[in-house]
Design a protein around this motif. Structure first.
Motif, short mmCIF file in Angstrom:
data_model
loop_
_atom_site.label_atom_id
_atom_site.label_comp_id
_atom_site.label_asym_id
_atom_site.label_seq_id
_atom_site.Cartn_x
_atom_site.Cartn_y
_atom_site.Cartn_z
N HIS A 1 0.62 -3.33 -6.41
CA HIS A 1 0.43 -2.38 -5.31
C HIS A 1 -0.95 -1.74 -5.39
N THR A 2 -1.31 -1.07 -4.31
CA THR A 2 -2.51 -0.22 -4.27
C THR A 2 -2.02 1.15 -3.84
N SER A 3 -2.37 2.18 -4.60
CA SER A 3 -1.86 3.50 -4.26
C SER A 3 -2.99 4.42 -3.77
N ASP B 1 -4.72 5.02 -7.40
CA ASP B 1 -5.94 4.20 -7.39
C ASP B 1 -7.05 4.84 -6.56
N TYR B 2 -6.68 5.44 -5.42
CA TYR B 2 -7.69 5.96 -4.48
C TYR B 2 -7.34 7.38 -4.04
N PHE C 1 0.85 -1.19 0.00
CA PHE C 1 0.00 0.00 0.00
C PHE C 1 0.89 1.25 0.00
N LYS D 1 -9.52 -9.54 -2.31
CA LYS D 1 -9.44 -9.79 -3.75
C LYS D 1 -8.96 -11.21 -4.05
N GLN E 1 -9.00 -4.70 -0.26
CA GLN E 1 -7.96 -5.27 -1.13
C GLN E 1 -7.61 -6.69 -0.70
#
Ligand code: ADP
Ligand code: 5GP
Length: 213
Positions: free
Chosen positions: A121-123, A167-168, A10, A192, A189
């Protein structure tokens, strides 16, 4: 049935003063199985900072050697002063253990990481409600002088251009809400399918051949 999950990365980024350290700190207290990626930096420790917990503090020479040895997943010179970098070894080891990793990095570093295909990744981009509040927070934090605050505000104006690559978006107006939103992103997340390692084992459980009528 135990669901085995891979760890996830993250990336939290924001203009300085938006409150990302505050938000991350609270999230870390409230979410289990979440580790903070401890960065390397060439700046001096501040009062109250613990080496190895907040940062690994290294010299310019050591930092340069780490760049040459390919030890960083990303690195950047932040506000034209000090260098900061994310340790590849540390992040990979945590992810291998199935832990989620949260990182507090500047926008240049976030963009570098987001381009890498080998690091899923999640950004999350955090912003304050408006520019006047950003200025107020930097002033109230009372850590940087007037000139440096101006430098950070000018940098913020450039950093916001990167917003659409994330992403967010989380607006840190009320702190509790911002913390809650980041927590919800992390927890969602985790659910998923691409995070589940033992999909075959789970589908096997529901094979009906052995069921008697
Ligand atoms: P960053 O890590 O993004 O530079 P900080 O976490 O240091 O920002 O926060 C900047 C200042 O704003 C700190 O003084 C912090 O206490 C304050 N702050 C953080 N979140 C909020 C909020 N939601 N409302 C008001 N002040 C906040
Ligand atoms: P500070 O010196 O106030 O702790 O951090 C200054 C800035 O450096 C913050 O915006 C923080 O997000 C960023 N930063 C911290 N660690 C890293 C890192 O490993 N890489 C990059 N690119 N930026 C970092």
């Amino acid at each position: 049935m135990k669901i085995n999950r891979k760890g996830g990365l993250f990336i939290i980024s924001a203009p300085s003063g938006s409150g990302k350290s505050t938000v991350i700190h609270r999230v870390m207290e409230q979410v289990q199985n979440l580790s903070f990626s401890v960065s390397y930096t060439t700046r001096e420790p501040r009062a109250g900072e613990t080496p190895g917990k907040d940062y690994f503090f290294v010299s310019e020479t050591e930092f340069e050697q780490m760049i040459q040895a390919g030890e960083f997943l990303e690195h950047a010179r932040v506000f034209g002063k000090f260098s900061y970098g994310t340790s590849r070894k540390q992040v990979e080891s945590l992810l291998k253990q199935g832990r989620d990793v949260i990182m507090d990095i500047d926008v240049q570093g976030a963009l570098q990481l987001m381009k890498r295909q080998d690091t899923p990744h999640t950004s999350i981009f955090i912003i304050p409600p408006d520019a006047a509040e950003l200025k107020r927070r930097l002033e109230n934090r009372n850590r940087e002088g007037k000139k440096e605050i101006l430098n950070r505000l000018k940098t913020a104006g450039k950093e916001i251009q990167a917003l659409a690559s994330f992403d967010y978006l989380v607006v840190n107006d009320g702190l509790n809400q911002a913390v809650d939103e980041v927590k919800r992103i992390i927890l969602a997340q985790r659910l998923k399918i691409n995070r589940v390692k033992n999909i075959e084992q789970i589908t096997e459980l529901f094979q009906m051949e052995d069921i008697d009528d």
